[in-house]
Write a protein that holds these residues in place. Sequence first.
Motif, PDB file in Angstrom:
ATOM      1  N   CYS A 195      28.700   6.947 -17.994  1.00 35.19           N
ATOM      2  CA  CYS A 195      29.040   5.715 -17.290  1.00 35.19           C
ATOM      3  C   CYS A 195      27.975   4.654 -17.551  1.00 35.19           C
ATOM      4  O   CYS A 195      26.910   4.954 -18.089  1.00 35.19           O
ATOM      5  CB  CYS A 195      29.187   5.979 -15.796  1.00 35.19           C
ATOM      6  SG  CYS A 195      27.633   6.221 -14.935  1.00 35.19           S
ATOM      7  N   LYS A 196      28.249   3.421 -17.148  1.00 39.11           N
ATOM      8  CA  LYS A 196      27.325   2.303 -17.413  1.00 39.11           C
ATOM      9  C   LYS A 196      25.953   2.542 -16.803  1.00 39.11           C
ATOM     10  O   LYS A 196      24.932   2.314 -17.440  1.00 39.11           O
ATOM     11  CB  LYS A 196      27.919   1.005 -16.856  1.00 39.11           C
ATOM     12  CG  LYS A 196      28.716   0.245 -17.886  1.00 39.11           C
ATOM     13  CD  LYS A 196      28.947  -1.171 -17.401  1.00 39.11           C
ATOM     14  CE  LYS A 196      29.565  -1.999 -18.519  1.00 39.11           C
ATOM     15  NZ  LYS A 196      30.256  -3.176 -17.984  1.00 39.11           N
ATOM     16  N   THR A 197      25.953   2.975 -15.527  1.00 36.43           N
ATOM     17  CA  THR A 197      24.687   3.222 -14.846  1.00 36.43           C
ATOM     18  C   THR A 197      23.856   4.251 -15.593  1.00 36.43           C
ATOM     19  O   THR A 197      22.664   4.074 -15.802  1.00 36.43           O
ATOM     20  CB  THR A 197      24.958   3.718 -13.413  1.00 36.43           C
ATOM     21  OG1 THR A 197      25.916   2.854 -12.810  1.00 36.43           O
ATOM     22  CG2 THR A 197      23.705   3.742 -12.581  1.00 36.43           C
ATOM     23  N   CYS A 198      24.516   5.330 -16.024  1.00 39.57           N
ATOM     24  CA  CYS A 198      23.792   6.398 -16.711  1.00 39.57           C
ATOM     25  C   CYS A 198      23.337   5.946 -18.099  1.00 39.57           C
ATOM     26  O   CYS A 198      22.280   6.371 -18.576  1.00 39.57           O
ATOM     27  CB  CYS A 198      24.655   7.656 -16.798  1.00 39.57           C
ATOM     28  SG  CYS A 198      24.831   8.465 -15.191  1.00 39.57           S
TER      29      CYS A 198
ATOM     30  N   GLU B  95      22.340   2.948 -18.797  1.00 36.44           N
ATOM     31  CA  GLU B  95      21.145   2.135 -18.549  1.00 36.44           C
ATOM     32  C   GLU B  95      19.952   3.008 -18.225  1.00 36.44           C
ATOM     33  O   GLU B  95      18.854   2.797 -18.718  1.00 36.44           O
ATOM     34  CB  GLU B  95      21.408   1.147 -17.396  1.00 36.44           C
ATOM     35  CG  GLU B  95      22.147  -0.086 -17.877  1.00 36.44           C
ATOM     36  CD  GLU B  95      22.873  -0.795 -16.748  1.00 36.44           C
ATOM     37  OE1 GLU B  95      22.488  -0.622 -15.574  1.00 36.44           O
ATOM     38  OE2 GLU B  95      23.841  -1.535 -17.057  1.00 36.44           O
ATOM     39  N   GLN B  96      20.191   4.025 -17.392  1.00 36.36           N
ATOM     40  CA  GLN B  96      19.099   4.928 -17.029  1.00 36.36           C
ATOM     41  C   GLN B  96      18.597   5.684 -18.247  1.00 36.36           C
ATOM     42  O   GLN B  96      17.391   5.859 -18.426  1.00 36.36           O
ATOM     43  CB  GLN B  96      19.554   5.913 -15.949  1.00 36.36           C
ATOM     44  CG  GLN B  96      19.576   5.255 -14.568  1.00 36.36           C
ATOM     45  CD  GLN B  96      20.152   6.167 -13.504  1.00 36.36           C
ATOM     46  OE1 GLN B  96      20.486   7.319 -13.778  1.00 36.36           O
ATOM     47  NE2 GLN B  96      20.278   5.656 -12.297  1.00 36.36           N
TER      48      GLN B  96
END
Length: 151
Positions: free
Chosen positions: A139-142, A144-145
């Motif tokens: 996902c997008k959040t992951c 970025e992380q």
Amino acid sequence: MQAAAGMEPDLPARAIRAAGLKVTAPRLAVLEMLRGAPHSSAEDIFAGIRSALPGTSTQAVYGILSAFAAAGLVRRFDPPGSPTRFECRVGDNHHHIVCVRCRAVRDVDCVVGQAPCLQPSDDSGFVVFAAEVTFNGLCKTCQEQAAHTEV
Ligand SMILES: [Zn+2]
Ligand SMILES: [Zn+2]
């Protein structure tokens, strides 16, 4: 009887009745919670309704969800490596995309617009009426992380 215009808040009760089930407080709470939070597990739903319904248990919630699924009111989805999720979006041949890192689940509309989205290269003589696809990704959040931690 209520006027049609005021029907929205009563919708979960109607849906339960239409599925041939008796309307009870726990069933209403489970369905209402699921409408607001699709792809919830029995645990998620239990956590969301336990304060309003102190007498309930994860097992009871699971029983309600199973009855809903059997009646076609909800759809169950088993993402690889995480507990069964439930949702109110039924009968539209949609698929799921799952984040392999945080297990977030999103809907993916039917790929070709009608069931089954895919034809097997060999159907062994079966009549194929549905295909369930799970797309795996980040996902997008992951993403970025991952980008931050890789530095
Ligand atoms: Zn993720
Ligand atoms: Zn879904």
